[in-house]
Motif scaffolding. Structure first.
Motif, PDB file in Angstrom:
ATOM      1  N   LEU A 278      19.505  18.699  25.692  1.00 31.89           N
ATOM      2  CA  LEU A 278      18.543  17.806  25.061  1.00 31.89           C
ATOM      3  C   LEU A 278      18.134  18.420  23.729  1.00 31.89           C
ATOM      4  N   ALA A 279      18.306  17.660  22.647  1.00 32.28           N
ATOM      5  CA  ALA A 279      17.911  18.151  21.329  1.00 32.28           C
ATOM      6  C   ALA A 279      16.895  17.206  20.720  1.00 32.28           C
ATOM      7  N   VAL A 280      15.969  17.749  19.945  1.00 33.72           N
ATOM      8  CA  VAL A 280      14.974  16.916  19.274  1.00 33.72           C
ATOM      9  C   VAL A 280      15.519  16.547  17.897  1.00 33.72           C
ATOM     10  N   VAL A 281      15.723  15.252  17.643  1.00 39.70           N
ATOM     11  CA  VAL A 281      16.310  14.805  16.386  1.00 39.70           C
ATOM     12  C   VAL A 281      15.229  14.381  15.388  1.00 39.70           C
ATOM     13  N   GLU A 282      14.209  13.698  15.887  1.00 38.72           N
ATOM     14  CA  GLU A 282      13.069  13.307  15.038  1.00 38.72           C
ATOM     15  C   GLU A 282      11.812  13.699  15.794  1.00 38.72           C
ATOM     16  N   ASP A 283      10.818  14.220  15.064  1.00 34.85           N
ATOM     17  CA  ASP A 283       9.608  14.676  15.751  1.00 34.85           C
ATOM     18  C   ASP A 283       8.347  14.301  14.969  1.00 34.85           C
ATOM     19  N   PRO A 284       8.097  12.988  14.808  1.00 41.58           N
ATOM     20  CA  PRO A 284       6.943  12.581  13.996  1.00 41.58           C
ATOM     21  C   PRO A 284       5.603  13.087  14.528  1.00 41.58           C
ATOM     22  N   THR A 285       5.509  13.405  15.828  1.00 44.27           N
ATOM     23  CA  THR A 285       4.225  13.881  16.364  1.00 44.27           C
ATOM     24  C   THR A 285       4.113  15.405  16.319  1.00 44.27           C
TER      25      THR A 285
ATOM     26  N   PHE B  25      15.194  11.894  20.849  1.00 40.92           N
ATOM     27  CA  PHE B  25      15.956  12.974  21.466  1.00 40.92           C
ATOM     28  C   PHE B  25      17.427  12.592  21.479  1.00 40.92           C
ATOM     29  N   LYS B  26      18.272  13.614  21.373  1.00 38.08           N
ATOM     30  CA  LYS B  26      19.696  13.373  21.593  1.00 38.08           C
ATOM     31  C   LYS B  26      20.079  14.044  22.904  1.00 38.08           C
ATOM     32  N   LEU B  27      20.605  13.244  23.809  1.00 36.25           N
ATOM     33  CA  LEU B  27      21.063  13.784  25.086  1.00 36.25           C
ATOM     34  C   LEU B  27      22.587  13.849  25.073  1.00 36.25           C
ATOM     35  N   THR B  28      23.120  15.023  25.258  1.00 41.13           N
ATOM     36  CA  THR B  28      24.562  15.194  25.355  1.00 41.13           C
ATOM     37  C   THR B  28      24.884  15.638  26.770  1.00 41.13           C
ATOM     38  N   TRP B  29      25.554  14.755  27.485  1.00 41.56           N
ATOM     39  CA  TRP B  29      25.797  15.012  28.907  1.00 41.56           C
ATOM     40  C   TRP B  29      27.072  15.796  29.112  1.00 41.56           C
ATOM     41  N   ASN B  30      27.090  16.511  30.194  1.00 43.09           N
ATOM     42  CA  ASN B  30      28.277  17.222  30.641  1.00 43.09           C
ATOM     43  C   ASN B  30      29.440  16.224  30.777  1.00 43.09           C
ATOM     44  N   PRO B  31      30.657  16.601  30.281  1.00 39.01           N
ATOM     45  CA  PRO B  31      31.791  15.660  30.336  1.00 39.01           C
ATOM     46  C   PRO B  31      32.133  15.180  31.748  1.00 39.01           C
ATOM     47  N   ASN B  32      31.683  15.909  32.756  1.00 35.02           N
ATOM     48  CA  ASN B  32      31.986  15.464  34.132  1.00 35.02           C
ATOM     49  C   ASN B  32      30.940  14.498  34.678  1.00 35.02           C
ATOM     50  N   ALA B  33      29.834  14.327  33.953  1.00 38.00           N
ATOM     51  CA  ALA B  33      28.772  13.467  34.478  1.00 38.00           C
ATOM     52  C   ALA B  33      29.234  12.013  34.478  1.00 38.00           C
ATOM     53  N   ALA B  34      28.855  11.271  35.506  1.00 35.15           N
ATOM     54  CA  ALA B  34      29.138   9.829  35.513  1.00 35.15           C
ATOM     55  C   ALA B  34      28.410   9.227  34.316  1.00 35.15           C
TER      56      ALA B  34
ATOM     57  N   HIS C 110      26.654   6.854  31.332  1.00 34.41           N
ATOM     58  CA  HIS C 110      25.826   5.648  31.225  1.00 34.41           C
ATOM     59  C   HIS C 110      26.793   4.494  30.986  1.00 34.41           C
ATOM     60  N   PRO C 111      26.659   3.370  31.692  1.00 36.24           N
ATOM     61  CA  PRO C 111      27.712   2.345  31.666  1.00 36.24           C
ATOM     62  C   PRO C 111      28.037   1.789  30.285  1.00 36.24           C
ATOM     63  N   TYR C 112      27.117   1.772  29.341  1.00 42.48           N
ATOM     64  CA  TYR C 112      27.537   1.269  28.027  1.00 42.48           C
ATOM     65  C   TYR C 112      27.210   2.195  26.875  1.00 42.48           C
ATOM     66  N   LEU C 113      26.446   3.268  27.115  1.00 44.62           N
ATOM     67  CA  LEU C 113      26.173   4.206  26.022  1.00 44.62           C
ATOM     68  C   LEU C 113      26.998   5.486  26.141  1.00 44.62           C
ATOM     69  N   GLY C 114      27.719   5.639  27.240  1.00 44.81           N
ATOM     70  CA  GLY C 114      28.560   6.813  27.393  1.00 44.81           C
ATOM     71  C   GLY C 114      27.757   8.068  27.687  1.00 44.81           C
ATOM     72  N   ARG C 115      28.144   9.186  27.020  1.00 45.19           N
ATOM     73  CA  ARG C 115      27.517  10.471  27.343  1.00 45.19           C
ATOM     74  C   ARG C 115      26.755  11.083  26.178  1.00 45.19           C
ATOM     75  N   GLU C 116      26.694  10.370  25.042  1.00 46.84           N
ATOM     76  CA  GLU C 116      25.898  10.857  23.917  1.00 46.84           C
ATOM     77  C   GLU C 116      24.889   9.778  23.570  1.00 46.84           C
ATOM     78  N   ILE C 117      23.638  10.038  23.865  1.00 45.88           N
ATOM     79  CA  ILE C 117      22.631   8.965  23.810  1.00 45.88           C
ATOM     80  C   ILE C 117      21.415   9.421  23.003  1.00 45.88           C
ATOM     81  N   TYR C 118      20.953   8.540  22.116  1.00 44.11           N
ATOM     82  CA  TYR C 118      19.701   8.804  21.387  1.00 44.11           C
ATOM     83  C   TYR C 118      18.600   8.012  22.058  1.00 44.11           C
TER      84      TYR C 118
END
Ligand code: HEC
Ligand code: HEC
Length: 426
Positions: free
Chosen positions: A154-161, A386-395, A397-405
């Protein structure tokens, strides 16, 4: 016995006369409820809102609050549950009320406490800008641990607060801050799914909070004591029971509309009464969701000319028919069983009268999770991303895949599953 609310009211089977009912209506007092005032919460309290009135109903009668843990501050920051679950805001907290309270107390009310009533506790608390998410959008900071079973980076991409990059409060301490509104503490049998009894079974498992992290009201109350009221101790069993009893029997609904008139009349939707008495909290085939199809249609008015009131009521009946019957293509939704399909609003919002969903409460309908940072920012410029980068073995997300903002990973914060990213309890 079929306790249909309309029959009950019509025959006054409760033994409460209409006169007594009317006498208790409108006894609402000061719209802001300070903790610890010991005032009574009557059986009915009615408050204005932007389109008419809401009415709160205590199904079991007036409540004395003097020693009641929902109404008394039991923590260290002068808050009680009532601070954020205000009767005049339908047991949630409206932005109008929050802004008024900021003006009335010059930002000193405990609701603005640094811990979660500001964008981040490390910001200068006297500056209204430090409370902007609460003042503008009614959102409290919810600090949550990154789940230990999480299969993602999990990475923080924008942090306005500034809170997620703070060395004291941020990711460095394994904490994610998301920003959420108080959920309504009423009508809870439609969230917990107990079969119509006023008293909820405290052991029934449900998905409470936006990410469904609490599975019982007892667990939720313990969390709120700690997180919102900053208390070191737990509720005693008696205090906990008081809270559960209270939360079991309180119902709220719109009771009057500026155009539509009385919404509680015997031939109409009956407002919060109907929610309280209704035993049909599970959906079945052809179950009416909000209105029994007939009572506000043109035919029901007998075509006796039209007034602003009949226009409004017929419009509600047409809207209800659309909600129930107008089919559209549902795609790109995670958490809805069966994949892309044709359905109606009522395919997801299944629970009669309340529109919740007891079988599949959490879905990602695209309110918090995005394929690109640009989309996330355009939709929510004031929230962290946040940017979530999932392990390549993780099932995936059905339409966003494994790299999700995402501005709020939602249920993934509870389950640690990629496919749950952005799923929010409806
Ligand atoms: C500082 C404000 C605040 C205080 C004080 C507070 N709450 Fe809440 N409450 C919230 C917020 C915000 C949420 C939504 C949390 C989320 O979605 O993660 C919530 C959610 C809930 C829910 C979940 C409802 C649902 O349908 O999922 C219940 C029940 C609840 N609160 C009860 C309580 C009780 C009991 C207390 C006192 C012990 C309390 N709250 C004190 C802000 C508050
Ligand atoms: C695929 C399932 C699905 C369908 C179809 C659907 N909804 Fe929803 N709806 C949800 C979920 C899940 C949420 C909560 C998600 C969130 O807040 O991100 C929600 C939230 C809402 C809310 C906000 C409620 C609140 O308390 O803030 C409204 C209003 C709403 N939906 C109305 C509708 C209407 C009107 C339709 C038909 C046009 C519809 N929904 C169709 C799943 C659905």
């Amino acid at each position: 016995m079929n306790l249909h609310p309309r029959k009950l009211l019509a025959t006054a089977a409760l033994g409460i006369t209409a006169v007594a009912l009317m006498a208790q209506y409108g006894d609402s007092g000061d719209p802001w409820w300070e903790p610890g005032t010991g005032r009574n919460l009557p059986m009915f309290s009615t408050f204005p809102d932007s389109t008419g009135d809401i009415t709160i109903v205590n199904m079991e009668g007036p409540i004395a609050t003097a020693d009641h843990p929902f109404f008394q501050n039991v923590g260290t920051n002068y808050r009680a549950c009532i601070t954020c679950h205000q009767p005049s805001s339908a047991m949630g907290l409206s932005t109008d009320r929050i802004r008024q309270q900021y003006v009335d107390t010059r930002g000193k009310d405990p609701v603005f406490a640094a811990i979660d009533g500001s964008n981040c506790p490390s910001l200068p608390q006297a500056d209204p800008a430090s409370h902007s998410l609460l003042l503008q959008r009614g959102l409290f900071r919810i600090p949550l641990p990154v789940p230990s079973n999480a299969d993602y980076k999990l990475a923080v991409v924008e942090d306005p607060t500034t809170c997620n990059t703070s060395t004291t409060y941020g990711l460095a301490t394994n904490t994610v801050s998301v920003y959420r509104r108080p959920r309504v503490v009423a009508n809870l049998k439609y969230v917990l799914g107990t079969d119509g009894a006023f008293h909820l079974n405290p052991t029934v498992k449900a998905q409470l909070a936006a990410d469904g992290r609490d599975s019982t009201l007892a667990q939720q109350a313990a969390e709120a004591m700690h997180a919102h009221e900053q208390t070191g101790r737990s509720l005693t069993p008696t205090e906990l029971q008081h809270n559960l009893d209270f939360e079991s029997q309180i119902f709220v609904a719109q009771s009057a509309d500026a155009k539509g008139g009385d919404l509680t009349e015997v031939s109409g939707p009956l407002g919060a009464w109907a929610l309280g008495f209704n035993k049909n909290i599970k959906t079945g085939p052809n179950q009416p969701l909000f209105l029994e199809a007939s009572y506000w249609t043109k035919a029901a008015h007998g075509n006796t000319g039209h007034t602003p009131q009949t226009d409004f009521r017929e419009s509600v009946a047409r809207g209800n028919a659309i909600f129930m019957n107008r089919s559209f293509h549902i795609r790109d939704v995670a958490g809805m069983p069966g994949g892309p399909t044709s359905g109606t609003c009522a395919s997801c919002h299944t629970t009669p009268l309340a529109g919740s969903n007891l079988d599949h409460p959490a879905m990602d309908v695209g309110t918090t999770a995005y394929a690109t940072v640009a989309e996330a920012k355009a939709a929510n410029p004031t929230l962290p991303i946040f940017k979530l980068t999932w392990n390549p073995n993780a099932a995936p997300h059905p339409y966003l895949g494994r790299e999700i903002y995402t501005t709020d990973p939602g249920r993934a914060l509870t389950t640690g599953r990629c496919a749950d990213t952005g799923s929010i309890v409806m």
